[in-house]
Design a protein around this motif. Structure first.
Motif, PDB file in Angstrom:
ATOM      1  N   ASN A 188       0.813  -1.210   0.000  1.00  0.00           N
ATOM      2  CA  ASN A 188       0.000   0.000   0.000  1.00  0.00           C
ATOM      3  C   ASN A 188       0.854   1.270   0.000  1.00  0.00           C
ATOM      4  N   THR A 189       2.010   1.219  -0.669  1.00  0.00           N
ATOM      5  CA  THR A 189       2.876   2.389  -0.811  1.00  0.00           C
ATOM      6  C   THR A 189       3.285   2.528  -2.278  1.00  0.00           C
ATOM      7  N   TYR A 190       3.690   3.742  -2.645  1.00  0.00           N
ATOM      8  CA  TYR A 190       4.158   3.971  -4.006  1.00  0.00           C
ATOM      9  C   TYR A 190       5.421   3.163  -4.298  1.00  0.00           C
ATOM     10  N   MET A 191       6.326   3.069  -3.332  1.00  0.00           N
ATOM     11  CA  MET A 191       7.553   2.310  -3.538  1.00  0.00           C
ATOM     12  C   MET A 191       7.258   0.831  -3.722  1.00  0.00           C
ATOM     13  N   GLY A 192       6.203   0.340  -3.094  1.00  0.00           N
ATOM     14  CA  GLY A 192       5.803  -1.039  -3.290  1.00  0.00           C
ATOM     15  C   GLY A 192       5.367  -1.304  -4.723  1.00  0.00           C
ATOM     16  N   VAL A 193       4.771  -0.302  -5.345  1.00  0.00           N
ATOM     17  CA  VAL A 193       4.386  -0.428  -6.753  1.00  0.00           C
ATOM     18  C   VAL A 193       5.610  -0.386  -7.652  1.00  0.00           C
ATOM     19  N   VAL A 194       6.596   0.444  -7.311  1.00  0.00           N
ATOM     20  CA  VAL A 194       7.718   0.724  -8.196  1.00  0.00           C
ATOM     21  C   VAL A 194       8.826  -0.323  -8.107  1.00  0.00           C
ATOM     22  N   LEU A 195       9.197  -0.745  -6.904  1.00  0.00           N
ATOM     23  CA  LEU A 195      10.410  -1.534  -6.707  1.00  0.00           C
ATOM     24  C   LEU A 195      10.490  -2.833  -7.528  1.00  0.00           C
ATOM     25  N   PRO A 196       9.437  -3.657  -7.607  1.00  0.00           N
ATOM     26  CA  PRO A 196       9.575  -4.903  -8.375  1.00  0.00           C
ATOM     27  C   PRO A 196       9.884  -4.683  -9.850  1.00  0.00           C
ATOM     28  N   GLN A 197       9.598  -3.500 -10.373  1.00  0.00           N
ATOM     29  CA  GLN A 197       9.878  -3.209 -11.775  1.00  0.00           C
ATOM     30  C   GLN A 197      10.822  -2.019 -11.908  1.00  0.00           C
ATOM     31  N   ALA A 198      11.670  -1.826 -10.889  1.00  0.00           N
ATOM     32  CA  ALA A 198      12.608  -0.702 -10.918  1.00  0.00           C
ATOM     33  C   ALA A 198      13.697  -0.897 -11.958  1.00  0.00           C
ATOM     34  N   VAL A 199      13.898  -2.105 -12.402  1.00  0.00           N
ATOM     35  CA  VAL A 199      14.804  -2.381 -13.521  1.00  0.00           C
ATOM     36  C   VAL A 199      14.198  -3.527 -14.309  1.00  0.00           C
ATOM     37  N   THR A 200      14.258  -3.419 -15.636  1.00  0.00           N
ATOM     38  CA  THR A 200      13.635  -4.429 -16.493  1.00  0.00           C
ATOM     39  C   THR A 200      14.668  -5.041 -17.433  1.00  0.00           C
ATOM     40  N   ILE A 201      14.413  -6.260 -17.835  1.00  0.00           N
ATOM     41  CA  ILE A 201      15.306  -6.955 -18.762  1.00  0.00           C
ATOM     42  C   ILE A 201      15.316  -6.239 -20.108  1.00  0.00           C
ATOM     43  N   PHE A 202      14.161  -5.759 -20.526  1.00  0.00           N
ATOM     44  CA  PHE A 202      14.082  -5.047 -21.798  1.00  0.00           C
ATOM     45  C   PHE A 202      14.983  -3.817 -21.797  1.00  0.00           C
ATOM     46  N   GLY A 203      14.959  -3.052 -20.703  1.00  0.00           N
ATOM     47  CA  GLY A 203      15.788  -1.855 -20.613  1.00  0.00           C
ATOM     48  C   GLY A 203      17.267  -2.181 -20.622  1.00  0.00           C
ATOM     49  N   ILE A 204      17.659  -3.224 -19.884  1.00  0.00           N
ATOM     50  CA  ILE A 204      19.067  -3.627 -19.840  1.00  0.00           C
ATOM     51  C   ILE A 204      19.551  -4.057 -21.226  1.00  0.00           C
ATOM     52  N   PHE A 205      18.787  -4.902 -21.890  1.00  0.00           N
ATOM     53  CA  PHE A 205      19.207  -5.425 -23.182  1.00  0.00           C
ATOM     54  C   PHE A 205      19.237  -4.309 -24.231  1.00  0.00           C
ATOM     55  N   MET A 206      18.259  -3.430 -24.205  1.00  0.00           N
ATOM     56  CA  MET A 206      18.209  -2.345 -25.183  1.00  0.00           C
ATOM     57  C   MET A 206      19.411  -1.417 -25.047  1.00  0.00           C
ATOM     58  N   LEU A 207      19.725  -1.015 -23.824  1.00  0.00           N
ATOM     59  CA  LEU A 207      20.854  -0.105 -23.621  1.00  0.00           C
ATOM     60  C   LEU A 207      22.189  -0.819 -23.804  1.00  0.00           C
ATOM     61  N   ARG A 208      22.241  -2.104 -23.516  1.00  0.00           N
ATOM     62  CA  ARG A 208      23.473  -2.851 -23.781  1.00  0.00           C
ATOM     63  C   ARG A 208      23.777  -2.832 -25.277  1.00  0.00           C
ATOM     64  N   GLN A 209      22.765  -3.056 -26.098  1.00  0.00           N
ATOM     65  CA  GLN A 209      22.966  -3.015 -27.542  1.00  0.00           C
ATOM     66  C   GLN A 209      23.392  -1.623 -27.999  1.00  0.00           C
ATOM     67  N   ALA A 210      22.855  -0.601 -27.356  1.00  0.00           N
ATOM     68  CA  ALA A 210      23.239   0.767 -27.704  1.00  0.00           C
ATOM     69  C   ALA A 210      24.695   1.032 -27.330  1.00  0.00           C
ATOM     70  N   TYR A 211      25.109   0.579 -26.148  1.00  0.00           N
ATOM     71  CA  TYR A 211      26.513   0.751 -25.733  1.00  0.00           C
ATOM     72  C   TYR A 211      27.467   0.015 -26.673  1.00  0.00           C
ATOM     73  N   LEU A 212      27.064  -1.145 -27.159  1.00  0.00           N
ATOM     74  CA  LEU A 212      27.923  -1.919 -28.059  1.00  0.00           C
ATOM     75  C   LEU A 212      28.142  -1.202 -29.384  1.00  0.00           C
ATOM     76  N   SER A 213      27.233  -0.322 -29.756  1.00  0.00           N
ATOM     77  CA  SER A 213      27.345   0.366 -31.042  1.00  0.00           C
ATOM     78  C   SER A 213      28.338   1.525 -31.004  1.00  0.00           C
ATOM     79  N   VAL A 214      28.776   1.939 -29.808  1.00  0.00           N
ATOM     80  CA  VAL A 214      29.705   3.068 -29.680  1.00  0.00           C
ATOM     81  C   VAL A 214      31.128   2.572 -29.960  1.00  0.00           C
ATOM     82  N   PRO A 215      31.853   3.230 -30.861  1.00  0.00           N
ATOM     83  CA  PRO A 215      33.236   2.804 -31.159  1.00  0.00           C
ATOM     84  C   PRO A 215      34.123   2.847 -29.916  1.00  0.00           C
ATOM     85  N   LYS A 216      34.994   1.879 -29.791  1.00  0.00           N
ATOM     86  CA  LYS A 216      35.869   1.773 -28.629  1.00  0.00           C
ATOM     87  C   LYS A 216      36.913   2.889 -28.594  1.00  0.00           C
TER      88      LYS A 216
END
Length: 263
Positions: free
Chosen positions: A126-154
């Motif tokens: 019954n708190t806002y943090m209770g709603v947010v925490l289980p989805q505070a990080v998502t697999i979709f977000g991690i994979f999407m940004l990982r692919q973006a980081y890989l595209s940057v030249p070393k």
């Protein structure tokens, strides 16, 4: 091809237009056949009535708080996890990536009980943090940004190291600004996801005054049993911010998708 695409576009657009048209109608049978194409006489009284009847202003505020906190945490944590998976070599990286992607095969509904019991132990029901925490990080977000980081030249990273920059500085000031379109796209997706979130807030929140818009409109639907036009007006008011956001930010989505071809 344009004729076929226009046909399917019209099919997709019609339900939204019907809701909008119904919200502007003054009276008469909502389900009349054949349906009229234009509301006449048109009135905004349904919007005023819907806003006053369920106090939509409070639910708007709840939704903004949940969407704001959830989007900020998700984008930040996704950046923090995606960077080492893309740019740093460490033992077991492939295993870590596999374990992160593995839960994608588990339906979200199967995690409700575990998340609920965990939040109960933490005293976050019954708190806002209770709603947010289980989805505070998502697999979709991690994979999407990982692919973006890989595209940057070393070479950008190597030049910064030669100048004496540390890993944190390289991550935040050198590499991350180069993937702004992808970060913006993830932010937009997260805002839309949190704005339309229904099931989990309904499970966690027991106080109806803390409900977001998506839950409030369905939960209070009994209030509108004799006036579906109020319901239609409430639906329009709930999706209008998302439509406006998408119209202003669609270029970031296009850029991110166009850049995704080379991944």
């Amino acid at each position: 091809m344009y004729v076929v695409l226009s046909f399917f576009a019209a099919l997709s657009f019609w339900p939204f237009y019907w809701i909008f048209k119904t919200s502007l109608e003054a009276g008469g049978n909502v389900y009349k056949y054949p349906p009229s194409l234009f509301p006449w006489p048109a009135t905004f009284a349904n919007y005023v009535g819907a806003w006053k009847t369920v106090q939509l202003g409070g639910y708007y505020l709840n939704t903004i708080i949940i969407a704001g906190i959830g989007t900020f945490l998700n984008v930040l944590f996704s950046l923090m996890v995606a960077y080492p998976l893309a740019r740093i070599d460490f033992k077991g990286k492939r295993i870590v990536l596999f374990l992160i992607l593995l839960p994608m095969m588990i339906p979200v509904q199967n995690t409700l009980i575990v998340n609920y019991l965990t939040l109960k132990k933490l005293g976050l029901l019954n708190t806002y943090m209770g709603v947010v925490l289980p989805q505070a990080v998502t697999i979709f977000g991690i994979f999407m940004l990982r692919q973006a980081y890989l595209s940057v030249p070393k070479s950008f990273e190597d030049a910064a190291r030669i100048d004496g920059a540390g890993e944190l500085y390289i991550w935040w000031r050198i590499i991350t600004p180069l993937i702004k379109p992808d970060v913006a796209t993830l932010t937009i997706f997260q805002i839309i996801t949190w704005w339309d979130n229904f099931l989990w807030p309904l499970v966690v929140l027991s106080d109806s005054n803390k409900y977001p818009l998506a839950v409030a409109l369905v939960y209070l639907n009994s209030t509108f049993q004799v006036n579906f036009r109020y319901t239609a007006a409430g639906i329009v008011l709930s999706i209008l911010p998302v439509i406006i956001l998408f119209l202003f930010a669609q270029r970031y989505i296009v850029n991110a998708i166009a850049g995704g071809v080379k991944y």
